[in-house]
Design an enzyme around this catalytic site. Structure first.
Site, PDB file in Angstrom:
ATOM      1  CE1 TYR A  43      -8.108   8.079  -3.653  1.00  0.00           C
ATOM      2  CE2 TYR A  43      -6.211   6.543  -3.834  1.00  0.00           C
ATOM      3  CZ  TYR A  43      -7.164   7.370  -4.266  1.00  0.00           C
ATOM      4  OH  TYR A  43      -7.025   7.360  -5.559  1.00  0.00           O
ATOM      5  CB  ILE A  44      -8.397   1.676   0.673  1.00  0.00           C
ATOM      6  CG1 ILE A  44      -7.195   1.959  -0.343  1.00  0.00           C
ATOM      7  CG2 ILE A  44      -9.188   0.620   0.376  1.00  0.00           C
ATOM      8  CD1 ILE A  44      -6.046   0.774   0.247  1.00  0.00           C
ATOM      9  CB  SER A  98      -3.302   1.064   9.123  1.00  0.00           C
ATOM     10  OG  SER A  98      -3.054   2.208   8.105  1.00  0.00           O
ATOM     11  CE  LYS A 116      -0.190  -1.435   6.367  1.00  0.00           C
ATOM     12  NZ  LYS A 116      -1.748  -1.320   6.591  1.00  0.00           N
ATOM     13  N   PRO A 172      -2.845  -4.539  -1.424  1.00  0.00           N
ATOM     14  CG  PRO A 172      -4.266  -2.893  -1.093  1.00  0.00           C
ATOM     15  CD  PRO A 172      -3.519  -3.853  -0.336  1.00  0.00           C
ATOM     16  CB  VAL A 173       0.878  -3.027  -5.873  1.00  0.00           C
ATOM     17  CG1 VAL A 173       1.466  -4.392  -5.836  1.00  0.00           C
ATOM     18  CG2 VAL A 173      -0.089  -2.747  -6.899  1.00  0.00           C
ATOM     19  CB  VAL A 200      -3.820   2.621  -3.670  1.00  0.00           C
ATOM     20  CG1 VAL A 200      -5.306   2.905  -4.025  1.00  0.00           C
ATOM     21  CG2 VAL A 200      -3.637   1.254  -3.256  1.00  0.00           C
TER      22      VAL A 200
END
Length: 344
Positions: free
Chosen positions: A14-15, A86, A162, A187-188, A190
């Site tokens: 997505y990112i 990831s 992470k 990011p928090v 998303v």
């Protein structure tokens, strides 16, 4: 003049797909990694749906974070690396090492190959999970100076993975980087528009709310940020001289409860109002349920916890200016309705 080549890992993510869109729009050539060549059509479909018709500047290479194979080839001729990929998390792991080791090793495969190829800078997509976990009685917004406290109780393997993978990247730069630069984006939660019906799990909360699957929400606060703004922050972190050696929290700086999210949706989409929850689950009930259901444990650990964040650093240092959380949440919902993901 040849275009600068950027490697973006995990192009179907997505990112990552939003980063690829913005890089192509800004005139870069992009090479992206896929775990399997079968995913190439999926990536092309997402990029085309995002408004890019010509894909001449987009190329693919098959490689995986589970091994060193092909990372040297992935880096050939590359100026910058953006690393959002990831390892696929295991939900039924027996030992937390099953989540932590692949995350740490995967980052190091990318870092070593980038250094050996004389890449100028790596931008690593880390997470808010590397910042907030394990801090009790917090009352001031989290910033980039904060690191999750891995000595605290109830630190979940995802947050550990992470934290340790980002720590490993910084340690590598310090000890073996040979002058290569690193920046991280954390990011928090998303949100933002989904481009195809094959959507990210980060948005599942919106689908479940609109479909009436959630009768009451946990008492959990969170920051939210639009995926388009997360992507733009990666590009700023890639090119700005000020970004080298820095972490950046990707957040609007707002804190919303899950009930706030439901209320935003209720106001924006009145046709779905009857399906949206109006009540919170008492903390004690959720924590009791989590004892029997492991899937609820991470949510239960976040109930009633402070979740304030600051984006001052990204704004001041890089001129980043994200759209409001409300806009990101509405964009997620609207795209899900338009694509038929949410039942009408």
């Amino acid at each position: 003049m040849a275009k600068e080549l950027v490697l973006v890992t995990g192009g179907s993510g997505y990112i990552a797909s939003n980063i690829i869109l913005q890089l192509l729009e800004q005139g870069y050539a992009v090479r992206t990694t896929v775990r399997s060549l079968d995913k190439i059509d999926r990536v092309k479909k997402i990029i085309t749906a995002g408004g890019i018709d010509k894909l001449d500047d987009l190329s693919f290479i098959e490689t995986d974070l589970s091994s060193e194979k092909n990372w040297d080839k992935a880096m050939e001729g590359v100026n910058y690396v953006i690393h959002p990929a990831s390892p696929t998390p295991k939900l039924n792991f027996k030992d937390e090492k099953e989540m932590i080791d692949p995350a740490v090793n995967g980052v190091l495969y990318v870092m070593k190959a980038a250094r050996d190829a004389n890449v100028k800078r790596v931008v690593l997509t880390s997470a808010y999970g590397a910042i907030f976990a394990g801090h009790e009685n917090r009352t001031t917004p989290y910033t980039e100076k904060d690191w999750s406290n891995l000595d605290a109780k109830n630190i979940f393997p995802y947050q550990k993975s992470k934290t340790l993978s980002e720590r490993a990247a910084w340690k590598f730069i310090e000890e073996e980087g040979n002058g290569m630069e690193l920046a991280t984006v954390n990011p928090v939660a998303v949100m933002g528009p989904i481009l195809t019906s094959d959507y990210s799990h980060s948005n599942i909360q919106i689908q479940q709310l609109l479909d009436g699957e959630v009768k009451a929400v946990p008492n959990v606060d969170s920051g939210y940020v639009d995926v388009r703004d997360v992507a733009s922050l990666h590009l700023l972190a890639m090119t700005s001289p000020k970004a080298a050696g820095e972490r950046f929290l990707a957040t609007t700086g707002e804190t919303l409860s899950m009930l706030d999210v439901a209320n935003i949706l209720r106001e924006a989409f009145p046709a779905y109002a009857a399906k949206l929850p109006t009540k919170k689950i008492p903390n004690a009930i959720l924590k009791a349920a989590a004892v029997a259901d492991p899937k609820l444990r991470m949510v239960a650990s976040l109930t009633g916890k402070y979740a304030g964040t600051s984006n001052q650093k990204a704004k001041d240092l890089l001129g980043w200016n994200p759209r409001p959380a409300r806009e990101a949440i509405i964009a997620t919902a609207q795209s899900m309705i338009d694509l038929g993901i949410v039942k009408k």
